[in-house]
Design an enzyme around this catalytic site. Structure first.
Site, PDB file in Angstrom:
ATOM      1  N   HIS A  42      -0.454   1.029   9.500  1.00 57.28           N
ATOM      2  CA  HIS A  42       0.581   1.669   8.506  1.00 57.28           C
ATOM      3  C   HIS A  42      -0.021   3.107   7.765  1.00 57.28           C
ATOM      4  O   HIS A  42       1.222   3.881   8.091  1.00 57.28           O
ATOM      5  CB  HIS A  42       1.264   0.970   7.933  1.00 57.28           C
ATOM      6  CG  HIS A  42       2.902   1.034   7.803  1.00 57.28           C
ATOM      7  ND1 HIS A  42       3.773   0.357   7.490  1.00 57.28           N
ATOM      8  CD2 HIS A  42       2.456   1.300   6.239  1.00 57.28           C
ATOM      9  CE1 HIS A  42       5.459   1.171   7.303  1.00 57.28           C
ATOM     10  NE2 HIS A  42       4.298   1.412   6.587  1.00 57.28           N
ATOM     11  N   GLU A  43      -0.545   2.724   6.960  1.00 54.77           N
ATOM     12  CA  GLU A  43      -0.689   3.949   6.529  1.00 54.77           C
ATOM     13  C   GLU A  43      -1.465   5.325   6.766  1.00 54.77           C
ATOM     14  O   GLU A  43      -1.130   6.307   6.720  1.00 54.77           O
ATOM     15  CB  GLU A  43      -1.294   3.654   4.567  1.00 54.77           C
ATOM     16  CG  GLU A  43      -1.165   2.042   4.133  1.00 54.77           C
ATOM     17  CD  GLU A  43       0.318   2.499   3.884  1.00 54.77           C
ATOM     18  OE1 GLU A  43       0.647   4.188   3.609  1.00 54.77           O
ATOM     19  OE2 GLU A  43       0.500   1.311   4.129  1.00 54.77           O
ATOM     20  N   GLU A  52       9.449   5.611   7.795  1.00 54.86           N
ATOM     21  CA  GLU A  52       8.597   3.956   8.135  1.00 54.86           C
ATOM     22  C   GLU A  52       9.538   3.524   9.220  1.00 54.86           C
ATOM     23  O   GLU A  52       8.359   2.355   9.530  1.00 54.86           O
ATOM     24  CB  GLU A  52       9.307   3.991   7.009  1.00 54.86           C
ATOM     25  CG  GLU A  52       9.301   4.282   5.312  1.00 54.86           C
ATOM     26  CD  GLU A  52       7.204   3.756   4.835  1.00 54.86           C
ATOM     27  OE1 GLU A  52       7.039   3.021   5.712  1.00 54.86           O
ATOM     28  OE2 GLU A  52       7.246   4.201   3.484  1.00 54.86           O
ATOM     29  N   HIS A  62       1.081   7.050   8.685  1.00 56.29           N
ATOM     30  CA  HIS A  62       1.684   7.718   7.729  1.00 56.29           C
ATOM     31  C   HIS A  62       0.913   9.192   7.479  1.00 56.29           C
ATOM     32  O   HIS A  62       1.826  10.396   7.026  1.00 56.29           O
ATOM     33  CB  HIS A  62       2.400   7.719   6.428  1.00 56.29           C
ATOM     34  CG  HIS A  62       3.612   6.073   6.044  1.00 56.29           C
ATOM     35  ND1 HIS A  62       4.723   6.602   6.801  1.00 56.29           N
ATOM     36  CD2 HIS A  62       3.321   5.300   6.103  1.00 56.29           C
ATOM     37  CE1 HIS A  62       5.192   5.687   6.602  1.00 56.29           C
ATOM     38  NE2 HIS A  62       4.541   4.946   5.893  1.00 56.29           N
ATOM     39  N   ALA A  67       0.906  -1.114   0.288  1.00 54.56           N
ATOM     40  CA  ALA A  67      -0.010  -0.057  -0.653  1.00 54.56           C
ATOM     41  C   ALA A  67       0.457   1.401   0.264  1.00 54.56           C
ATOM     42  O   ALA A  67       1.910   1.350   0.268  1.00 54.56           O
ATOM     43  CB  ALA A  67      -0.782  -0.066   1.170  1.00 54.56           C
ATOM     44  N   GLU A 104       0.988   5.798   1.221  1.00 57.01           N
ATOM     45  CA  GLU A 104       0.012   6.472   1.756  1.00 57.01           C
ATOM     46  C   GLU A 104      -0.178   7.465   1.224  1.00 57.01           C
ATOM     47  O   GLU A 104      -0.682   8.755   1.921  1.00 57.01           O
ATOM     48  CB  GLU A 104       0.742   6.734   3.412  1.00 57.01           C
ATOM     49  CG  GLU A 104       2.453   7.666   2.621  1.00 57.01           C
ATOM     50  CD  GLU A 104       3.539   6.363   2.548  1.00 57.01           C
ATOM     51  OE1 GLU A 104       3.688   5.260   2.121  1.00 57.01           O
ATOM     52  OE2 GLU A 104       5.036   7.749   3.205  1.00 57.01           O
TER      53      GLU A 104
END
Ligand code: NAG
Ligand code: NAG
Length: 604
Positions: free
Chosen positions: A369-370, A392, A373, A334, A336
């Site tokens: 995670h995205e 990251e 971000h 993916a 972001e």
């Protein structure tokens, strides 16, 4: 962006397998094959092990790879026109950049690769045309240098470039993708710009530390639906079966976070979150093969996760919308992009009837995670790829930490040690591995930064400090780091400074120690220590040494600031906990607390 999530053993096997090369011919046959072999995407994982061959310093002056600082972009108006729905992969575009000249100069240098330039024009603030002497492209530096007959004085200019280009077929830049709808193949186009592929879609100042606003409009088939970072402002039918979709202007942001997509018959569902803390329209867009269950799951999960992240960072998500787009072909798990997160289907669409538990974990962790971000990466961007870990590493740590809040039944915090910490330790015990912060210049080296060191080791180090400074102090520091630096590019010093304020307020470090000193030893040198503790004659001895593979012929005297916590079991079953920092430059410490603490006096 997130990598495809896998276990380490799989990763080692992949490293031995030949890289599956994708056929170059953009034909229907190829696209059908792509769907029959989803495993080819695994090649992205190879970076994780093959990354270490960073190039020797180029014989050219290294800084040539960085854009000069005498002009900066303030805003872009980007217009593109594509007939991808009709299997036509060429596209045309124009970009008008409002450029501020900071120092008198005779050239404007920006990035451009693959675009065929049709017309280049510079106008001054009075709309007067500035004569251009040469326009030069450098395929190695991936730059475009526009020289003028006369000096450009400080002030505002408008640089307009008309160009023609072709959609890529290798999941990078602006590329085409397809899916089968019965016997019919439908074509769409989507972007993946991080790290250095915005320049392959349109000429731009393609460095993460350079922010500008983007006003994007896209002409495409009347039957398509077009998405970008911001909501649609207006749509106009332009004739010949085409329409133009105009988007609202973005906040100031780096080029690698720009995204747009032309979708063809995708399914869509929507959710509106109403404030406080913020009002966000969310849309989930996926190929029509998606089930209702998977759409609902992804959409609701997204709503829950953005609220969790906002609350944890005490920072509202400030864009009016946050869309999630699933596409059949995506190089990473993916990406972001601010306001338009793009996923490879498996990492967003979960249906308990057909998916596994592992799929569910992947979906939750990838969305977290995205969305992390959206703050660490998008709102605050590392000033350069050397410090990718500020984006990251944090996303990797919080991907587990915050997922465990979203779905406590899956033990994400424990999984961190298996999936991130252990691989990082395994990888980092070779003297040739780079440190977390590492300067890079070329495209190949920048791409190699997306590795175990930026993600898993960075995440492991942030996790260590999260616990060493204390969870409450650490999150206080991170909240400060976000609120003080939002809308800017950041360096490790910005992080140290905010964590220091929190550490001082909470008095969690000895007065003689500061956060920068202790963190630098982990971020600017590679490897990690092994600490050996021995108890002899009532004395505890702590010894640190650089951990290297057994049989390694190199010797190293690297040392670190090490947070040490130990417990002393006392006779009646009570446990005394003791904490201290083992200093860098010290290889051996004896009985540190003999006189200052009852803990060592009472040990048995
Ligand atoms: C550009 O960089 C040079 C060298 O680092 C510096 O001396 C100069 O002040 C910078 N100019 C601007 C406008 O920031
Ligand atoms: C959260 O942010 C607001 C300002 O946006 C501030 O007033 C408040 O003190 C912050 N709360 C915490 C716990 O940091």
């Amino acid at each position: 962006m997130a990598f495809i999530r896998i276990g380490l053993s799989v990763l080692l096997m992949c490293a031995l397998a030949p890289v599956a090369l994708r056929a170059q011919q953009p034909t229907v046959t190829v696209s059908v094959e792509r769907h029959q072999q989803p495993g080819h995407l695994d090649r992205s994982k190879l970076h994780l092990l093959k990354h270490q061959q960073f190039s020797e310093r180029s014989s050219r002056v290294a800084s040539q790879y960085r854009l000069p600082n005498d002009t900066i972009p303030e805003s872009y108006v980007l217009e593109l026109s594509s007939n991808v729905h009709a299997e036509d992969f060429s596209y045309g575009g124009s970009v008008a950049i409002r450029v501020r000249v900071l120092q008198t100069t005779r050239s404007i240098v920006l990035h451009s690769l693959y675009s065929k330039l049709v017309k280049v024009e510079i106008r001054n603030a009075n709309q007067l045309n500035i004569p251009i002497s040469t326009v030069e492209e450098d395929p190695e530096l991936e730059t475009l240098t526009i020289r003028t007959d006369h000096e450009l004085q400080r002030g505002i200019y408008q640089l307009t470039i008309l160009f023609e280009n072709t959609l890529r077929d290798d999941f990078g830049g602006f590329y085409w993708t397809s899916y089968n709808n019965g016997n019919e193949v439908r074509y769409s186009a989507v972007t993946q710009f991080q790290p250095v592929d915005a320049r392959t879609a349109f000429p731009c100042y393609d460095e993460p530390g350079i922010r500008a606003t983007f006003t994007i409009s896209i002409t495409s088939g009347v039957g398509t639906k077009v998405y970008s970072n911001m909501p649609i402002k207006s749509t106009t039918i332009t004739g010949n079966g085409l329409k133009q979709t105009r988007f609202h202007t973005t906040p100031s942001m780096p080029t690698y976070l720009v995204a747009f997509a032309i979708t063809n018959n995708f399914a869509s569902t929507r959710l509106s979150l109403r404030g406080p803390p913020s009002s966000i329209n969310m849309e989930l867009i996926a190929p029509p093969t998606v089930t209702d269950t998977a759409q609902t799951y992804g959409l609701d999960l997204g709503g829950l996760i953005i609220r969790t992240v906002e609350q944890y960072f005490n920072q509202s998500y400030d864009l009016p919308k946050l869309d999630q787009l699933a596409v059949p072909d995506f190089y990473f798990a993916a990406m972001e992009n601010w306001g338009l997160v793009i996923y490879e289907e498996r990492y967003l669409l979960y249906d308990e009837l057909t998916s596994t538990n592992r799929d569910k974990e992947n979906v939750i962790a990838t969305v977290v995670h995205e969305f992390v971000h959206q703050f660490l990466g998008n709102l605050l961007t590392p000033h350069w790829w050397s410090d990718l870990s500020l984006s990251e590493g944090f996303a990797t740590f919080y991907e587990y930490y915050l997922s465990s809040m979203v779905e406590p039944s899956i033990r994400f915090k424990e999984k961190f040690t298996v999936e991130a910490l252990q691989p990082a330790l395994l990888f980092d015990c070779d003297i040739n591995v780079r440190p977390i912060s590492y300067n890079v210049e070329t495209r190949a080296d920048i791409e190699r930064m997306f590795d175990i060191i930026s993600y898993q080791k960075g995440g492991s180090i942030f996790r260590m400090f999260h616990y060493a400074l204390g969870e409450l102090t650490f999150v206080k520091g991170i909240r400060r780091y976000i609120s003080v630096n939002k809308g800017r590019s950041v360096t490790p010093d910005d992080l140290f400074e905010s964590l220091q304020v929190a550490a001082s307020e909470d008095a969690v470090l000895p007065l003689s120690l500061d956060v920068g000193t202790i963190m630098r030893s982990w971020i600017f040198q590679s490897g990690y220590p092994v600490v050996t503790v021995t108890l002899s004659n009532g004395e505890l001895t702590f010894m640190q040494e650089h951990f290297l593979y057994r049989g390694s012929v190199v010797t190293s005297d690297r040392t670190w600031w090490i947070p040490i916590t130990y417990h002393v079991h006392q006779s009646v079953g009570t446990v005394q906990s003791q904490q201290f920092w083992m200093p860098q430059g010290t290889s051996q410490l004896v009985d540190l607390f003999k006189n200052s603490s009852p803990a060592t006096d009472n040990k048995d």
